[in-house]
Design an enzyme around this catalytic site. Structure first.
Site, PDB file in Angstrom:
ATOM      1  N   TRP A  51       0.807  -1.228   0.000  1.00 60.58           N
ATOM      2  CA  TRP A  51       0.000   0.000   0.000  1.00 60.58           C
ATOM      3  C   TRP A  51       0.841   1.280   0.000  1.00 60.58           C
ATOM      4  CZ3 TRP A  51      -4.716   1.987  -0.523  1.00 60.58           C
ATOM      5  CH2 TRP A  51      -4.927   3.291  -0.037  1.00 60.58           C
ATOM      6  N   MET A  52       0.411   2.249  -0.818  1.00 60.95           N
ATOM      7  CA  MET A  52       1.040   3.580  -0.812  1.00 60.95           C
ATOM      8  C   MET A  52      -0.039   4.656  -0.836  1.00 60.95           C
ATOM      9  SD  MET A  52       3.531   5.251  -3.735  1.00 60.95           S
ATOM     10  CE  MET A  52       2.312   5.414  -5.028  1.00 60.95           C
ATOM     11  N   ASP A  54      -0.010   9.260   0.218  1.00 57.29           N
ATOM     12  CA  ASP A  54       0.616  10.564  -0.088  1.00 57.29           C
ATOM     13  C   ASP A  54       2.113  10.552  -0.414  1.00 57.29           C
ATOM     14  OD1 ASP A  54      -1.751  10.850   1.292  1.00 57.29           O
ATOM     15  OD2 ASP A  54      -0.940  12.167   2.824  1.00 57.29           O
ATOM     16  N   GLN A  70       3.824   7.671   1.932  1.00 58.66           N
ATOM     17  CA  GLN A  70       3.109   6.947   2.974  1.00 58.66           C
ATOM     18  C   GLN A  70       3.037   5.495   2.537  1.00 58.66           C
ATOM     19  OE1 GLN A  70       1.137   8.507   6.099  1.00 58.66           O
ATOM     20  NE2 GLN A  70       3.259   8.992   5.663  1.00 58.66           N
ATOM     21  N   TRP A  78      -4.519   0.577   3.722  1.00 57.14           N
ATOM     22  CA  TRP A  78      -3.848   1.475   4.666  1.00 57.14           C
ATOM     23  C   TRP A  78      -3.582   0.758   5.993  1.00 57.14           C
ATOM     24  CZ3 TRP A  78      -4.281   3.762   9.437  1.00 57.14           C
ATOM     25  CH2 TRP A  78      -3.528   4.930   9.643  1.00 57.14           C
ATOM     26  N   PHE A 110       3.283   9.706   9.788  1.00 55.24           N
ATOM     27  CA  PHE A 110       2.348  10.275   8.821  1.00 55.24           C
ATOM     28  C   PHE A 110       3.073  11.254   7.891  1.00 55.24           C
ATOM     29  CE2 PHE A 110      -2.324   9.775  10.409  1.00 55.24           C
ATOM     30  CZ  PHE A 110      -2.163   8.397  10.461  1.00 55.24           C
ATOM     31  N   SER A 111       2.272  11.938   7.073  1.00 51.41           N
ATOM     32  CA  SER A 111       2.865  12.776   6.015  1.00 51.41           C
ATOM     33  C   SER A 111       3.690  13.938   6.551  1.00 51.41           C
ATOM     34  CB  SER A 111       1.757  13.313   5.110  1.00 51.41           C
ATOM     35  OG  SER A 111       1.300  12.250   4.314  1.00 51.41           O
ATOM     36  N   ARG A 184      -1.791  17.877  11.456  1.00 55.92           N
ATOM     37  CA  ARG A 184      -0.774  17.069  10.782  1.00 55.92           C
ATOM     38  C   ARG A 184      -0.260  17.622   9.454  1.00 55.92           C
ATOM     39  NH1 ARG A 184      -5.564  13.860  10.646  1.00 55.92           N
ATOM     40  NH2 ARG A 184      -6.546  13.820   8.601  1.00 55.92           N
ATOM     41  N   GLU A 236      -5.895  18.765   4.822  1.00 53.11           N
ATOM     42  CA  GLU A 236      -4.712  17.912   4.971  1.00 53.11           C
ATOM     43  C   GLU A 236      -3.622  18.407   4.005  1.00 53.11           C
ATOM     44  OE1 GLU A 236      -6.585  13.598   6.072  1.00 53.11           O
ATOM     45  OE2 GLU A 236      -6.497  14.010   3.944  1.00 53.11           O
TER      46      GLU A 236
HETATM   47  C1  FRU Z   1      -3.835  12.279   3.498  1.00 52.50           C
HETATM   48  C2  FRU Z   1      -3.548  11.695   4.867  1.00 52.50           C
HETATM   49  C3  FRU Z   1      -2.702  12.659   5.680  1.00 52.50           C
HETATM   50  C4  FRU Z   1      -2.040  11.753   6.667  1.00 52.50           C
HETATM   51  C5  FRU Z   1      -1.792  10.516   5.844  1.00 52.50           C
HETATM   52  C6  FRU Z   1      -1.883   9.233   6.609  1.00 52.50           C
HETATM   53  O1  FRU Z   1      -4.076  11.338   2.524  1.00 52.50           O
HETATM   54  O2  FRU Z   1      -4.757  11.412   5.529  1.00 52.50           O
HETATM   55  O3  FRU Z   1      -3.433  13.705   6.269  1.00 52.50           O
HETATM   56  O4  FRU Z   1      -0.851  12.280   7.180  1.00 52.50           O
HETATM   57  O5  FRU Z   1      -2.764  10.515   4.813  1.00 52.50           O
HETATM   58  O6  FRU Z   1      -1.462   8.168   5.845  1.00 52.50           O
END
Ligand code: FRU
Length: 529
Positions: A51-52, A54, A70, A78, A110-111, A184, A236
């Site tokens: 899985w990938m 952001d 990610q 996810w 996270f991102s 975040r 985000e």
């Molecule tokens: C956006 C998001 C970010 C978060 C990440 C988690 O797609 O929800 O806000 O950091 O993905 O994987």
């Protein structure tokens, strides 16, 4: 003796049974991988497996564009987030490297972003090479489970070997949570004008700005965005940077702001704002504000599959481009798309420019020019009259699964101009300009596999046409499972993915306009190593 023989037969049967089962499983896996590979893009980045989502930490250094992402290495949906890593010399051909950041006791990774600390403001440097510093969100799953509000904090890590290996900062987190659940996706830039590290962070329905001298101690500067722009979901993955307005000396600041849901065509989407930044506060340009309030047409991409995109840091001044890339999927169905081995691809890298044309400022995006180095075989037609269903190109001339097509149509009438991709299995994707409504559209409801999610092709996606010209220019980048359409030189962009039963083989056009002519048609086969 007989007992012993029966036991022998039983054991051998069990062994051979087990072996058979194992082999069968292997065959099945091999089959599903091969089956899957037909959806693997030819030139868009995908991880080899798993899985990938952001793009993260994009920086350029010493000849390499770095792309982190990610990543969940134990599944194809996810899960606990890591930062995967890939590098490229041209943002087209990518080499995947080992995972860069793993979750730790503070949470999942996270991102976030990465910068090159040329002046060693962090003191992480060893005097020989500038530290690369990653700034990311910690998401603490324990805190989340306990129902707390403060489980997202910001942490940093540094690399002294050009991003290959990373050390987490011992005093993480560097920004604690002030009691905001969604807190975040820090994007940090070196703000040359105000001589500070500037961070923009998404916090529920706002963007928060922080400043720092050393990337470790952060001071909150201001907030922006409540009740401004689109708010159909949580904000985000923001980005902020100054840009010179094309053809002038004027500099404006651009704030990119993804949100999910609430995109232009529902689900995930990325809007932008144009204004000024005085070192503390971001304020909208008055003309931009006016236009935004009348009609919000400020989206980096109107298609459903370009999310969480941000720009590369540390692009040399001699280059000076703003280079952008997004995640080519949508949270509405990303976890259900029909690939098993890996899930999701990135868009192609794009160059952003800021223009002011009559009305207010607008961000344009076009493919980063490096892609053009892969043009292999060209097919050109100066002018082609369009009647109903005119075939433009087919496999006799070119393989459409890695292709760039560009053309224009002058003297547009109040009519609908529709383009089609077809394959022999009867799958079709249609898109074009409805010049009665001044609107672009894309319809993938007959594009192949669609029923993995009812959100995938519920209705055609649309995009406003934002120029008034009676000449339409179209540039299309086609891969095995995606289309990226740049209308009017990148003023309106639409990116969407699809999963046809067989590759698309013909490209055709249809319109009621009896005098329509396609001009300067160029179709380039793209070839990759
Ligand atoms: C956006 C998001 C970010 C978060 C990440 C988690 O797609 O929800 O806000 O950091 O993905 O994987």
């Amino acid at each position: 003796m007989l007992k012993g023989f029966i036991l022998f037969i039983f054991i051998s049967l069990t062994v051979s049974c087990n072996e058979k089962t194992k082999k069968e499983t292997q065959d099945e896996n091999a089959l599903s991988i091969n089956e899957d590979e037909k959806y693997r893009p030819n030139f868009h980045f995908t991880p080899k497996e798993h899985w990938m989502n952001d793009p993260n930490g994009m920086f350029y250094y010493n000849g390499y564009y770095h792309l982190f992402f990610q990543y969940y290495p134990d599944g194809n949906v996810w899960g606990p987030m890591h930062w995967g890593h890939a590098i490229s010399t041209d943002m087209v051909e990518w080499r995947e490297l080992p995972i860069a950041l793993y979750p730790d006791e503070l949470g999942y990774i996270f991102s976030g972003s990465a910068v090159v600390d040329h002046n060693n403001t962090t003191g992480f440097g060893d005097g020989t090479t500038p530290p690369i510093v990653a700034i990311y969100t910690y998401h603490d799953p324990k805190g989340e489970k306990e129902g707390r509000d403060d489980y997202q904090t910001q942490g940093i890590a540094y690399s002294l070997d050009e991003g290959a290996t990373w050390t987490k900062y011992e005093n993480n987190p560097v920004i604690n949570n002030p009691g905001i659940k969604d807190f975040r996706d820090p994007k940090v830039v070196w703000d040359e004008i105000h001589q500070q590290w500037l961070m923009v962070l998404a916090a529920d329905d706002k963007a928060l700005f922080y400043g720092s001298k050393n990337l470790k101690d952060w001071e909150k500067l201001s907030e922006f965005g409540q009740n401004i722009g689109a708010h159909g979901g949580v904000w985000e993955c923001p980005d902020i940077f100054p840009m010179q307005v094309e053809g002038t000396d004027e500099v404006k600041w651009v704030l990119i702001q993804s949100l999910n849901p609430g995109g232009y065509n529902s689900g995930s989407g990325t809007q932008y704002f144009v204004g000024d930044f005085d070192g503390k506060e971001f304020t909208l340009d008055p003309d931009f504000k006016n236009d935004l309030e009348q009609e919000h047409t400020y989206w980096i991409d109107f298609g459903k599959d370009n999310y969480a995109g941000v720009t590369w840091s540390n692009i040399p001044d001699t280059d000076g481009r703003k280079l952008f890339l997004g995640w080519m999927s949508n949270w509405e169905y990303a976890q259900e798309v029909p690939t098993e081995t890996w899930r999701s691809a990135m868009t192609i890298a794009r160059e952003l420019t800021l223009k002011k044309d009559g009305g207010s400022y607008r961000l344009f995006s076009v493919p980063a020019k490096e892609l053009y180095n892969y043009r292999a075989k060209s097919f050109k037609v100066d002018s082609l009259s369009i009647q109903k269903n005119t075939k433009i190109v087919g496999t006799e001339q070119i393989d459409l699964s890695s292709t760039e097509l560009s053309f224009n149509i002058s003297d547009l009438k109040e009519d609908i101009y529709t383009f089609y991709l077809h394959n022999p299995k009867g799958d079709t994707i249609s898109f074009g300009l409805d010049n009665k409504k001044n609107e672009f559209f894309i319809d993938r409801s007959k594009s192949g596999l669609i029923d993995f999610s009812e959100k995938f092709s519920q209705k055609p996606s649309v995009a406003p046409r934002v120029t008034e010209s009676d000449k339409l220019t179209v540039q299309i980048i086609l891969d095995e499972t995606s289309i990226e359409i740049f209308y009017d030189k990148g003023a309106s962009v639409m990116t969407e993915i699809f999963f046809p039963h067989a590759p698309f083989e013909t490209f055709s056009v249809s319109t009621e306009d009896p005098n329509a002519v396609i001009k300067n048609l160029t179709i380039d086969q793209l070839k990759f190593n």
